[in-house]
Design a protein around this motif. Sequence first.
Motif, mmCIF file in Angstrom:
data_model
loop_
_atom_site.group_PDB
_atom_site.id
_atom_site.type_symbol
_atom_site.label_atom_id
_atom_site.label_comp_id
_atom_site.label_asym_id
_atom_site.label_seq_id
_atom_site.Cartn_x
_atom_site.Cartn_y
_atom_site.Cartn_z
ATOM 1 N N THR A 56 16.876 -0.012 -19.169
ATOM 2 C CA THR A 56 16.849 -1.252 -19.937
ATOM 3 C C THR A 56 15.401 -1.679 -20.119
ATOM 4 N N LEU A 57 15.152 -2.568 -21.069
ATOM 5 C CA LEU A 57 13.796 -3.042 -21.289
ATOM 6 C C LEU A 57 13.270 -3.774 -20.061
ATOM 7 N N ALA A 58 14.119 -4.580 -19.415
ATOM 8 C CA ALA A 58 13.694 -5.281 -18.204
ATOM 9 C C ALA A 58 13.316 -4.294 -17.108
ATOM 10 N N ALA A 59 14.111 -3.236 -16.943
ATOM 11 C CA ALA A 59 13.798 -2.227 -15.930
ATOM 12 C C ALA A 59 12.509 -1.492 -16.263
ATOM 13 N N GLU A 60 12.285 -1.203 -17.538
ATOM 14 C CA GLU A 60 11.037 -0.556 -17.952
ATOM 15 C C GLU A 60 9.840 -1.391 -17.501
ATOM 16 N N MET A 61 9.928 -2.684 -17.709
ATOM 17 C CA MET A 61 8.840 -3.574 -17.300
ATOM 18 C C MET A 61 8.647 -3.564 -15.787
ATOM 19 N N GLN A 62 9.748 -3.588 -15.048
ATOM 20 C CA GLN A 62 9.640 -3.649 -13.593
ATOM 21 C C GLN A 62 9.035 -2.373 -13.021
ATOM 22 N N TRP A 63 9.448 -1.220 -13.519
ATOM 23 C CA TRP A 63 8.899 0.028 -12.997
ATOM 24 C C TRP A 63 7.425 0.187 -13.356
ATOM 25 N N GLU A 64 7.048 -0.259 -14.546
ATOM 26 C CA GLU A 64 5.636 -0.183 -14.917
ATOM 27 C C GLU A 64 4.779 -1.112 -14.062
ATOM 28 N N LEU A 65 5.411 -2.133 -13.502
ATOM 29 C CA LEU A 65 4.691 -3.115 -12.697
ATOM 30 C C LEU A 65 4.392 -2.607 -11.285
ATOM 31 N N LEU A 66 5.160 -1.632 -10.813
ATOM 32 C CA LEU A 66 5.050 -1.208 -9.414
ATOM 33 C C LEU A 66 3.746 -0.462 -9.145
ATOM 34 N N PRO A 67 3.225 -0.581 -7.905
ATOM 35 C CA PRO A 67 2.026 0.167 -7.523
ATOM 36 C C PRO A 67 2.325 1.620 -7.197
ATOM 37 N N GLY A 68 3.593 1.956 -7.068
ATOM 38 C CA GLY A 68 4.045 3.279 -6.655
ATOM 39 C C GLY A 68 5.346 3.086 -5.911
ATOM 40 N N ARG A 69 5.813 4.164 -5.267
ATOM 41 C CA ARG A 69 7.049 4.061 -4.515
ATOM 42 C C ARG A 69 6.845 4.460 -3.055
ATOM 43 N N CYS A 70 5.700 5.053 -2.755
ATOM 44 C CA CYS A 70 5.465 5.507 -1.388
ATOM 45 C C CYS A 70 3.956 5.617 -1.162
ATOM 46 N N ARG A 71 3.537 5.329 0.065
ATOM 47 C CA ARG A 71 2.117 5.412 0.425
ATOM 48 C C ARG A 71 2.028 5.829 1.883
ATOM 49 N N VAL A 72 1.168 6.797 2.182
ATOM 50 C CA VAL A 72 0.992 7.273 3.554
ATOM 51 C C VAL A 72 -0.494 7.296 3.885
ATOM 52 N N GLU A 73 -0.859 6.635 4.969
ATOM 53 C CA GLU A 73 -2.219 6.609 5.488
ATOM 54 C C GLU A 73 -2.150 6.872 6.991
ATOM 55 N N PRO A 74 -3.287 7.155 7.639
ATOM 56 C CA PRO A 74 -3.239 7.417 9.081
ATOM 57 C C PRO A 74 -2.643 6.268 9.893
ATOM 58 N N SER A 75 -2.811 5.036 9.434
ATOM 59 C CA SER A 75 -2.369 3.881 10.224
ATOM 60 C C SER A 75 -1.008 3.337 9.809
ATOM 61 N N PHE A 76 -0.479 3.760 8.669
ATOM 62 C CA PHE A 76 0.818 3.236 8.230
ATOM 63 C C PHE A 76 1.468 4.174 7.223
ATOM 64 N N SER A 77 2.790 4.019 7.092
ATOM 65 C CA SER A 77 3.557 4.665 6.025
ATOM 66 C C SER A 77 4.406 3.579 5.380
ATOM 67 N N LEU A 78 4.530 3.640 4.057
ATOM 68 C CA LEU A 78 5.122 2.537 3.315
ATOM 69 C C LEU A 78 5.927 3.087 2.151
ATOM 70 N N ALA A 79 7.100 2.485 1.896
ATOM 71 C CA ALA A 79 7.911 2.900 0.749
ATOM 72 C C ALA A 79 8.757 1.732 0.272
ATOM 73 N N GLY A 80 9.120 1.770 -1.007
ATOM 74 C CA GLY A 80 9.991 0.748 -1.584
ATOM 75 C C GLY A 80 10.859 1.339 -2.672
ATOM 76 N N GLN A 81 11.987 0.691 -2.937
ATOM 77 C CA GLN A 81 12.907 1.175 -3.967
ATOM 78 C C GLN A 81 13.660 -0.004 -4.570
ATOM 79 N N LEU A 82 13.970 0.099 -5.865
ATOM 80 C CA LEU A 82 14.701 -0.921 -6.613
ATOM 81 C C LEU A 82 16.077 -0.401 -7.010
ATOM 82 N N GLU A 83 17.057 -1.277 -6.992
ATOM 83 C CA GLU A 83 18.395 -0.983 -7.511
ATOM 84 C C GLU A 83 18.923 -2.220 -8.239
#
Length: 376
Positions: free
Chosen positions: A141-168
Amino acid sequence: MSDRLTAVRRALADASADRVVECLAEIVAKEYAVSELDLLLVDYRLAALLPLLDGAPVTRPGDPAWRCFDHQSEVNAGHVTYLPVTARGERIGVLRHSPTPATAEDRAELAEIATLLAHELQAAQAGTDRYAVASRTRRLTLAAEMQWELLPGRCRVEPSFSLAGQLEPAYAVRGDSFDWAEYDGRLFVTVLNGMGDGMNAALLTSLAVHALRNARRAGLSLADQAALADQAIFSQHRGDAHVEALLLELNVASGELQIVDTGSPRMMILRDGEVIDQPLESQFPLGMFESSDFETRTVQLRTADRLFVVSDGVSEAVGHSGRYGEAALHRFLRRTGPMAPLQAVRSLLGDLRVFVSADLEDDAVAVCLDWTRPGQ
């Protein structure tokens, strides 16, 4: 770097944005005698691996491609090899090639090439729609297109942390979103829920995210970031629309977590196998009043703590047997202990879809953060 790796790097850098994988296939065939190569892109729902060049979607759990994606390691299945295509923890998909090289040196170099491909794809995506289109099983949907383009990513891994997010629902999400950024030894994470439906909710959340980013990049404190976003939303909507949000700032060295809570997203900590609810003093949603003051609360994380933030669309989801509820949520979160953060949020929202036996009617967002301390 070997001469072959240098040749591959040069070919990837010279490739046009929409032909990166084809160029990679040509150079790898020449340098490593690999006759077949394809990129399997993970879809927006994290439910299918979609071949870019040829073949059917891979959806069966336990398939070699999914084992590679989930465990982020090389998987060999007969004469076919699967390699994770991942950049700084962002899981783009899986590189499938055959035949499997005979030497350990060749296999190691092809694994490095899969990582080079991930970084090249991230750069190329700014200049082509090909990979975004190929990652979809149906139209957003157009709203979903906007939301996904807004995200910084879906996963990030660094030595001090691991991070992930997901939308439904991944292909029709409206007002729920998340944002994060790492800077100067601090990790900022925000989970948001804009009121309303469809485009109105997407536009409202987009305004909130950009206002918070603007304040964060100006060096304002967490409470002042909330205040600036509050003013921006009120000036646009005069109190007729608001955004509930949870703002977090983690000192990645010490584990000190600062929190500003302006509404519905809830926070829990998985510690030593037990789920600990973090009751927060909910303050006024962003944009509700012309001027609101926000206070910051501090929580001290312990090494190996897992932090979950979920919107009310998770616990309030309704199935044939009633609400999903807190008991089911806690029970499932305890089961995620051995999983990486992306697997954890994917499994949680997958369990939610099974519970409701359909796409979710209300937005749901889940963010998972593991704090591991530097060097641990």
